[in-house]
Design a protein around this motif. Sequence first.
Motif, PDB file in Angstrom:
ATOM      1  N   PRO A  17       7.765  12.575 -15.549  1.00 35.97           N
ATOM      2  CA  PRO A  17       7.628  13.416 -14.355  1.00 35.97           C
ATOM      3  C   PRO A  17       6.168  13.493 -13.894  1.00 35.97           C
ATOM      4  N   ALA A  18       5.952  14.100 -12.736  1.00 37.61           N
ATOM      5  CA  ALA A  18       4.591  14.374 -12.277  1.00 37.61           C
ATOM      6  C   ALA A  18       3.925  15.256 -13.330  1.00 37.61           C
ATOM      7  N   HIS A  19       2.721  14.856 -13.740  1.00 40.38           N
ATOM      8  CA  HIS A  19       2.070  15.548 -14.847  1.00 40.38           C
ATOM      9  C   HIS A  19       0.570  15.278 -14.867  1.00 40.38           C
ATOM     10  N   VAL A  20      -0.119  16.104 -15.624  1.00 38.74           N
ATOM     11  CA  VAL A  20      -1.503  15.850 -16.003  1.00 38.74           C
ATOM     12  C   VAL A  20      -1.476  15.584 -17.502  1.00 38.74           C
ATOM     13  N   THR A  21      -2.021  14.463 -17.913  1.00 37.72           N
ATOM     14  CA  THR A  21      -2.034  14.110 -19.324  1.00 37.72           C
ATOM     15  C   THR A  21      -3.042  14.979 -20.066  1.00 37.72           C
ATOM     16  N   VAL A  22      -2.598  15.571 -21.154  1.00 39.65           N
ATOM     17  CA  VAL A  22      -3.498  16.270 -22.059  1.00 39.65           C
ATOM     18  C   VAL A  22      -4.014  15.265 -23.085  1.00 39.65           C
ATOM     19  N   LEU A  23      -3.107  14.465 -23.660  1.00 39.65           N
ATOM     20  CA  LEU A  23      -3.530  13.440 -24.602  1.00 39.65           C
ATOM     21  C   LEU A  23      -2.489  12.334 -24.693  1.00 39.65           C
ATOM     22  N   PHE A  24      -2.939  11.125 -24.465  1.00 41.01           N
ATOM     23  CA  PHE A  24      -2.132   9.929 -24.661  1.00 41.01           C
ATOM     24  C   PHE A  24      -3.052   8.822 -25.132  1.00 41.01           C
ATOM     25  N   PRO A  25      -2.637   8.061 -26.112  1.00 40.25           N
ATOM     26  CA  PRO A  25      -1.489   8.322 -26.976  1.00 40.25           C
ATOM     27  C   PRO A  25      -1.797   9.433 -27.974  1.00 40.25           C
ATOM     28  N   PHE A  26      -0.737  10.134 -28.347  1.00 41.60           N
ATOM     29  CA  PHE A  26      -0.850  11.126 -29.407  1.00 41.60           C
ATOM     30  C   PHE A  26      -0.452  10.402 -30.690  1.00 41.60           C
ATOM     31  N   LEU A  27       0.289  11.021 -31.548  1.00 41.63           N
ATOM     32  CA  LEU A  27       0.679  10.403 -32.811  1.00 41.63           C
ATOM     33  C   LEU A  27       1.931   9.554 -32.637  1.00 41.63           C
ATOM     34  N   PRO A  28       2.097   8.510 -33.470  1.00 44.75           N
ATOM     35  CA  PRO A  28       3.383   7.806 -33.466  1.00 44.75           C
ATOM     36  C   PRO A  28       4.488   8.820 -33.785  1.00 44.75           C
ATOM     37  N   GLU A  29       5.614   8.673 -33.150  1.00 47.59           N
ATOM     38  CA  GLU A  29       6.673   9.673 -33.299  1.00 47.59           C
ATOM     39  C   GLU A  29       7.080   9.884 -34.757  1.00 47.59           C
ATOM     40  N   ARG A  30       7.044   8.851 -35.554  1.00 53.20           N
ATOM     41  CA  ARG A  30       7.459   8.990 -36.959  1.00 53.20           C
ATOM     42  C   ARG A  30       6.539   9.925 -37.747  1.00 53.20           C
ATOM     43  N   ARG A  31       5.337  10.180 -37.224  1.00 50.56           N
ATOM     44  CA  ARG A  31       4.400  11.089 -37.901  1.00 50.56           C
ATOM     45  C   ARG A  31       4.533  12.527 -37.411  1.00 50.56           C
ATOM     46  N   ILE A  32       5.413  12.764 -36.467  1.00 56.80           N
ATOM     47  CA  ILE A  32       5.551  14.110 -35.911  1.00 56.80           C
ATOM     48  C   ILE A  32       6.691  14.823 -36.623  1.00 56.80           C
ATOM     49  N   ASP A  33       6.315  15.760 -37.497  1.00 52.26           N
ATOM     50  CA  ASP A  33       7.293  16.539 -38.252  1.00 52.26           C
ATOM     51  C   ASP A  33       7.116  18.017 -37.912  1.00 52.26           C
ATOM     52  N   SER A  34       7.809  18.879 -38.627  1.00 52.87           N
ATOM     53  CA  SER A  34       7.745  20.310 -38.316  1.00 52.87           C
ATOM     54  C   SER A  34       6.336  20.869 -38.519  1.00 52.87           C
ATOM     55  N   ASP A  35       5.608  20.362 -39.502  1.00 46.14           N
ATOM     56  CA  ASP A  35       4.229  20.821 -39.698  1.00 46.14           C
ATOM     57  C   ASP A  35       3.341  20.422 -38.514  1.00 46.14           C
ATOM     58  N   THR A  36       3.531  19.200 -38.010  1.00 43.49           N
ATOM     59  CA  THR A  36       2.760  18.737 -36.847  1.00 43.49           C
ATOM     60  C   THR A  36       3.088  19.585 -35.633  1.00 43.49           C
ATOM     61  N   LEU A  37       4.368  19.836 -35.414  1.00 41.63           N
ATOM     62  CA  LEU A  37       4.774  20.658 -34.266  1.00 41.63           C
ATOM     63  C   LEU A  37       4.167  22.055 -34.359  1.00 41.63           C
ATOM     64  N   ALA A  38       4.157  22.635 -35.558  1.00 42.89           N
ATOM     65  CA  ALA A  38       3.565  23.966 -35.744  1.00 42.89           C
ATOM     66  C   ALA A  38       2.059  23.929 -35.483  1.00 42.89           C
ATOM     67  N   ALA A  39       1.407  22.863 -35.907  1.00 43.79           N
ATOM     68  CA  ALA A  39      -0.039  22.746 -35.684  1.00 43.79           C
ATOM     69  C   ALA A  39      -0.359  22.586 -34.201  1.00 43.79           C
ATOM     70  N   VAL A  40       0.432  21.773 -33.488  1.00 41.22           N
ATOM     71  CA  VAL A  40       0.223  21.628 -32.042  1.00 41.22           C
ATOM     72  C   VAL A  40       0.434  22.975 -31.356  1.00 41.22           C
ATOM     73  N   ASP A  41       1.481  23.679 -31.749  1.00 38.29           N
ATOM     74  CA  ASP A  41       1.767  24.988 -31.172  1.00 38.29           C
ATOM     75  C   ASP A  41       0.589  25.944 -31.382  1.00 38.29           C
ATOM     76  N   ALA A  42       0.007  25.922 -32.567  1.00 37.44           N
ATOM     77  CA  ALA A  42      -1.130  26.802 -32.853  1.00 37.44           C
ATOM     78  C   ALA A  42      -2.334  26.445 -31.982  1.00 37.44           C
ATOM     79  N   VAL A  43      -2.619  25.160 -31.839  1.00 36.36           N
ATOM     80  CA  VAL A  43      -3.766  24.725 -31.033  1.00 36.36           C
ATOM     81  C   VAL A  43      -3.551  25.085 -29.565  1.00 36.36           C
ATOM     82  N   ILE A  44      -2.400  24.730 -29.022  1.00 34.09           N
ATOM     83  CA  ILE A  44      -2.116  25.010 -27.605  1.00 34.09           C
ATOM     84  C   ILE A  44      -2.016  26.508 -27.369  1.00 34.09           C
TER      85      ILE A  44
END
Length: 182
Positions: free
Chosen positions: A43-70
């Motif tokens: 969709p129409a967007h402003v990129t915050v970060l690309f590329p981020f991590l490979p999807e296989r490295r994104i687990d619940s801990d990563t999601l929690a860390a992104v949530d904390a940073v954002i």
Amino acid sequence: MAGDDSDTHQAVRSGLVVRVPEAEPAVRVWRDRLDPAVRSGMPAHVTVLFPFLPERRIDSDTLAAVDAVIGRHKPFEARFEGFGRFPGILYLAPEPAASFRALTEAIVDRWPETPPFGGEFAEIVPHLTIAQGQDDTDLDEAGADLRGRLPVVSRVGSVDLMAHDGSRWRQRASFALRGSGQ
């Protein structure tokens, strides 16, 4: 990609973006025609970060860390009333750009192995792409048409994690901006 991940296939890539649905009525016809990312569901967007991590490295801990940073960042209003260009690219320039830059810098501080655009560019330039891979004639035409459709104003309240499945982008998670300061 930097680090020990040698995967370069789009199927394993992810990115963090701020969706700008308010821009769709103004830019959609041009993005449909001149931005290949539309065909893969971006969709129409402003990129915050690309590329981020490979999807296989994104687990619940990563999601929690992104949530904390954002989550440390406060929601803000973005205004799109001017254009910018990179070679072959036309984009809307958001103001305040510094608020988008702060999001990018915070994510990169946490994941330094993920420099914006793979470290290809020295400066972080927040932008909403309208056209890419186009000649100046197409960029001029799109810009001239869009001038009368601006400004676009958007309330930025979240950052979405988008993942590419090999052919389409899909939203994997969304993280609210909820802080009292940046």
